[in-house]
Enzyme design. Structure first.
Site, PDB file in Angstrom:
ATOM      1  N   GLY A 249      18.748 -32.708  10.382  1.00 28.63           N
ATOM      2  CA  GLY A 249      17.899 -31.724   9.723  1.00 28.63           C
ATOM      3  C   GLY A 249      18.670 -30.456   9.465  1.00 28.63           C
ATOM      4  N   GLU A 271      23.286 -33.725  13.130  1.00 27.95           N
ATOM      5  CA  GLU A 271      23.725 -33.866  11.733  1.00 27.95           C
ATOM      6  C   GLU A 271      22.941 -32.850  10.931  1.00 27.95           C
ATOM      7  OE1 GLU A 271      26.102 -35.394  10.527  1.00 27.95           O
ATOM      8  OE2 GLU A 271      26.561 -37.115  11.780  1.00 27.95           O
ATOM      9  N   CYS A 305      22.014 -33.704   2.280  1.00 29.38           N
ATOM     10  CA  CYS A 305      22.936 -32.808   2.984  1.00 29.38           C
ATOM     11  C   CYS A 305      24.316 -32.866   2.352  1.00 29.38           C
ATOM     12  CB  CYS A 305      23.020 -33.226   4.448  1.00 29.38           C
ATOM     13  SG  CYS A 305      23.398 -34.963   4.658  1.00 29.38           S
TER      14      CYS A 305
HETATM   15  P1  NAD Z   1      14.164 -29.323   9.203  1.00 25.25           P
HETATM   16  O1  NAD Z   1      15.196 -28.912  10.167  1.00 25.25           O
HETATM   17  O2  NAD Z   1      13.155 -28.325   8.788  1.00 25.25           O
HETATM   18  O3  NAD Z   1      13.326 -30.580   9.750  1.00 25.25           O
HETATM   19  C1  NAD Z   1      13.972 -31.726  10.227  1.00 25.25           C
HETATM   20  C2  NAD Z   1      13.161 -32.318  11.379  1.00 25.25           C
HETATM   21  O4  NAD Z   1      13.103 -31.352  12.422  1.00 25.25           O
HETATM   22  C3  NAD Z   1      11.725 -32.656  11.022  1.00 25.25           C
HETATM   23  O5  NAD Z   1      11.357 -33.850  11.664  1.00 25.25           O
HETATM   24  C4  NAD Z   1      10.948 -31.494  11.604  1.00 25.25           C
HETATM   25  O6  NAD Z   1       9.622 -31.817  11.927  1.00 25.25           O
HETATM   26  C5  NAD Z   1      11.756 -31.231  12.847  1.00 25.25           C
HETATM   27  N1  NAD Z   1      11.568 -29.910  13.456  1.00 25.25           N
HETATM   28  C6  NAD Z   1      11.163 -28.753  12.883  1.00 25.25           C
HETATM   29  N2  NAD Z   1      11.104 -27.779  13.799  1.00 25.25           N
HETATM   30  C7  NAD Z   1      11.481 -28.321  14.981  1.00 25.25           C
HETATM   31  C8  NAD Z   1      11.650 -27.821  16.298  1.00 25.25           C
HETATM   32  N3  NAD Z   1      11.405 -26.567  16.605  1.00 25.25           N
HETATM   33  N4  NAD Z   1      12.087 -28.671  17.246  1.00 25.25           N
HETATM   34  C9  NAD Z   1      12.357 -29.965  16.962  1.00 25.25           C
HETATM   35  N5  NAD Z   1      12.213 -30.493  15.736  1.00 25.25           N
HETATM   36  C10 NAD Z   1      11.789 -29.680  14.760  1.00 25.25           C
HETATM   37  O7  NAD Z   1      14.979 -29.902   7.972  1.00 25.25           O
HETATM   38  P2  NAD Z   1      14.426 -30.322   6.542  1.00 25.25           P
HETATM   39  O8  NAD Z   1      14.312 -29.102   5.726  1.00 25.25           O
HETATM   40  O9  NAD Z   1      13.276 -31.186   6.671  1.00 25.25           O
HETATM   41  O10 NAD Z   1      15.644 -31.232   6.027  1.00 25.25           O
HETATM   42  C11 NAD Z   1      16.617 -30.747   5.225  1.00 25.25           C
HETATM   43  C12 NAD Z   1      17.828 -30.322   6.029  1.00 25.25           C
HETATM   44  O11 NAD Z   1      18.364 -31.461   6.699  1.00 25.25           O
HETATM   45  C13 NAD Z   1      18.933 -29.811   5.129  1.00 25.25           C
HETATM   46  O12 NAD Z   1      19.555 -28.700   5.735  1.00 25.25           O
HETATM   47  C14 NAD Z   1      19.898 -30.990   5.080  1.00 25.25           C
HETATM   48  O13 NAD Z   1      21.208 -30.644   4.763  1.00 25.25           O
HETATM   49  C15 NAD Z   1      19.759 -31.555   6.441  1.00 25.25           C
HETATM   50  N6  NAD Z   1      20.188 -32.970   6.484  1.00 25.25           N
HETATM   51  C16 NAD Z   1      21.351 -33.290   7.121  1.00 25.25           C
HETATM   52  C17 NAD Z   1      21.814 -34.605   7.104  1.00 25.25           C
HETATM   53  C18 NAD Z   1      23.118 -34.984   7.770  1.00 25.25           C
HETATM   54  O14 NAD Z   1      23.351 -36.171   7.990  1.00 25.25           O
HETATM   55  N7  NAD Z   1      23.983 -34.027   8.077  1.00 25.25           N
HETATM   56  C19 NAD Z   1      21.073 -35.592   6.449  1.00 25.25           C
HETATM   57  C20 NAD Z   1      19.893 -35.222   5.809  1.00 25.25           C
HETATM   58  C21 NAD Z   1      19.450 -33.908   5.840  1.00 25.25           C
END
Ligand code: NAD
Length: 503
Positions: A249, A271, A305
């Site tokens: 995320g 990641e 990402c």
């Molecule tokens: P996000 O961080 O907002 O959410 C990701 C996950 O985290 C969700 O399941 C969400 O419910 C959870 N989450 C939110 N707050 C939390 C907390 N306090 N504690 C634990 N979990 C929590 O990310 P997003 O906006 O949904 O996704 C996009 C981001 O993810 C972008 O920055 C992207 O680059 C990244 N991403 C990285 C990869 C990789 O492999 N490096 C792959 C896909 C996406």
């Protein structure tokens, strides 16, 4: 800890789930049971193209999380004792089931996260690839023997499952990003508690529960707790039970998840985000570089990402590159992902759209020029190409996560490297040149986990190490690298002859 608080059978959610949006997904998956929402709040899943509600799923509570971890703990050792070929066979069967459900999955990807058919095909291919490689890990490496410096001693390094694995995933490639941890974790004898993103609880979690259930996975080995990250995420990630906390995320949330995990002596695998540069050197093949640039920027509306976040183009090719990219952007069919031929669907939600539009507008106010796109309608953001961009503009220095291609000129290879590295992120990137040695020098100088020469950054192969440096994460996914994370090595030594001690 008590067992699952199972409701009477007549109150349970549908157990004969089909992989369609309207088929009773209103359940948690705990201990092999589809536990209905009961009095829990509901998460309404919205189709970003039509803005209609596709399904409602329960919003898991902190006590659901406790219960899921306890169930996973109870199930893990018996699962680890099952012969590796049995564990592998179940993962392989789940993988095959995904293939059988390909059409239904494509519909779900479209209605849950706005993915077009092309993206559905990629995602299924990635999910099946990671499952195939994951299944193989079950029989891959049980450990090794090391010589000893002590006479008469035998050293064994025994590979054991890590135990319970917590998994948090985002919405953009939900099935794949969950599968790439769940499949190897299960194959290696772990049990799992999975928290999919609130936008994609079905493809990010409940679908996996369904196919693993159908494949014969014993109850309790995989548990799925859909929920809002901002409500139960801290409890999930700081929990004392899991041995590994896998998070995919944003960097901002990931930092907190990592800190909470470490606070509970849980190994984090992170990641995170990216600000990936697509570098076009002065001797690049312009057509190839532009084709790659369009694909890397606009696929799945730029919501990966590893999407291109910035195009860095040598000044001698700049005008032609911008014109070519704008031409390609303007021709991309945009619309409902379920309409045949659509290549650009909606972005995931309003806040994401507002962020993208805000970065573009602010950058234009500061001197960037819109060469293509620049507008939006609902959640449909036009593929947008911006010229006259400097690396300090909002669209370039932030991860915009949208179908936006800011193009920045440079004079020397050294300047391109400096601009590319001028970010806290370090995930992926690409370099175009007709001189591979020159491109290789640039690739070596980029501070990222991955670089692709004469391609674009959007690459992931299930048997190749995937991951970033800096704010893009810690650790590597796929194959032997995720195996290291999902297992632990125990040093067992056997003193076969009496040892001489100094006293
Ligand atoms: P996000 O961080 O907002 O959410 C990701 C996950 O985290 C969700 O399941 C969400 O419910 C959870 N989450 C939110 N707050 C939390 C907390 N306090 N504690 C634990 N979990 C929590 O990310 P997003 O906006 O949904 O996704 C996009 C981001 O993810 C972008 O920055 C992207 O680059 C990244 N991403 C990285 C990869 C990789 O492999 N490096 C792959 C896909 C996406």
């Amino acid at each position: 800890m008590t067992g699952t608080s199972k409701l009477p059978a007549e109150e349970r959610a549908v157990t004969e789930l089909a992989i369609t949006p309207d088929n009773g997904w209103n359940a948690l998956y705990l201990d092999g049971d589809w536990v209905p929402a009961g009095d829990r709040d509901l998460i309404d899943v919205e189709n970003p193209a039509t803005r209609s509600t596709v399904a409602s799923v329960p919003s898991s509570t902190e006590s659901d999380v406790d219960e899921a971890y306890a169930i996973a703990t109870d199930a893990q050792s018996a699962w680890a004792e099952r012969p590796p070929q049995e564990r592998a066979a179940i993962v392989t069967e789940a993988c095959e089931l995904l293939g059988e459900y390909a059409d239904d999955l494509a519909t779900l990807f479209a209605v849950e996260c706005g993915g077009v058919q092309l993206k559905a095909d990629f995602e299924l291919q990635l999910a099946q690839g990671t499952m195939e490689v994951g299944a193989g890990l079950a029989m891959r490496d049980g450990g090794r023997r090391k010589e000893s410096v002590t006479p008469g001693k035998e050293n064994l390094l025994v590979r054991e499952p890590a135990g319970v694995v917590g998994v948090i995933t985002p919405w953009n490639f939900p099935l794949y990003l969950s599968s790439r941890v769940v499949a190897p974790a299960i194959a290696l004898g772990n049990s799992v508690v999975l928290k999919p993103d609130e936008h994609t609880p079905i493809t990010g979690g409940l679908v996996l529960a369904k196919v693993f259930e159908e494949a014969g996975l014993p109850a309790g080995v995989l548990n799925v707790v859909p929920g809002y990250g901002h409500e139960m995420g801290d409890h999930f990630s700081g929990h004392s039970v899991p041995s590994v906390m896998s998070f995919t995320g944003s960097s901002e949330v990931g930092r907190g998840v990592g800190q909470r995990a470490v606070g509970s002596y849980t190994e984090p695998a992170l990641e995170l985000g990216g600000n990936n540069a697509h570098i076009v050197l002065s001797d690049a093949d312009l057509e190839r570089a532009t084709d790659a640039g369009a694909f890397g920027s606009f696929t799945h509306q730029g919501q990966e990402c590893i999407s291109i976040n910035r195009h860095l183009v040598h000044e001698s090719l700049y005008d032609e590159y911008v014109a070519g990219l704008a031409d390609r952007a303007a021709q991309l069919p945009i619309g409902d992902p379920r309409e045949e031929g659509t290549l650009v669907g909606p972005v995931i939600n309003e806040s994401q759209r507002d962020k993208i539009v805000g970065f573009v507008d602010e950058s234009v106010e500061r001197g960037a020029t819109v060469e293509a796109g620049g507008s939006h309608d609902g959640l449909f953001v036009e593929p947008t190409v911006l010229s006259n961009v400097t690396s300090d503009m909002p669209v370039a220095c932030n991860e915009h996560f949208g179908p936006v291609a800011p193009v920045i000129p440079f004079e020397t290879d050294e300047e391109a490297i400096r601009i590319a590295n001028d970010t806290e992120y370090g995930l992926s990137g690409s370099v175009h040149s007709s001189d591979i040695a020159r491109a290789r020098d640039v690739a070596d100088a980029l501070e990222t986990g991955m670089v692709h020469i004469n391609d674009q950054p959007l690459n992931d192969e299930p048997h190749v190490a995937f991951g970033g440096v800096g704010a893009s994460g810690m650790g590597r996914y796929n194959d032997e690298w995720i195996m290291d994370t999902l297992t632990t090595l125990k040093w067992i030594s056997i003193q076969r002859e009496p040892r001489e001690y100094p006293y």
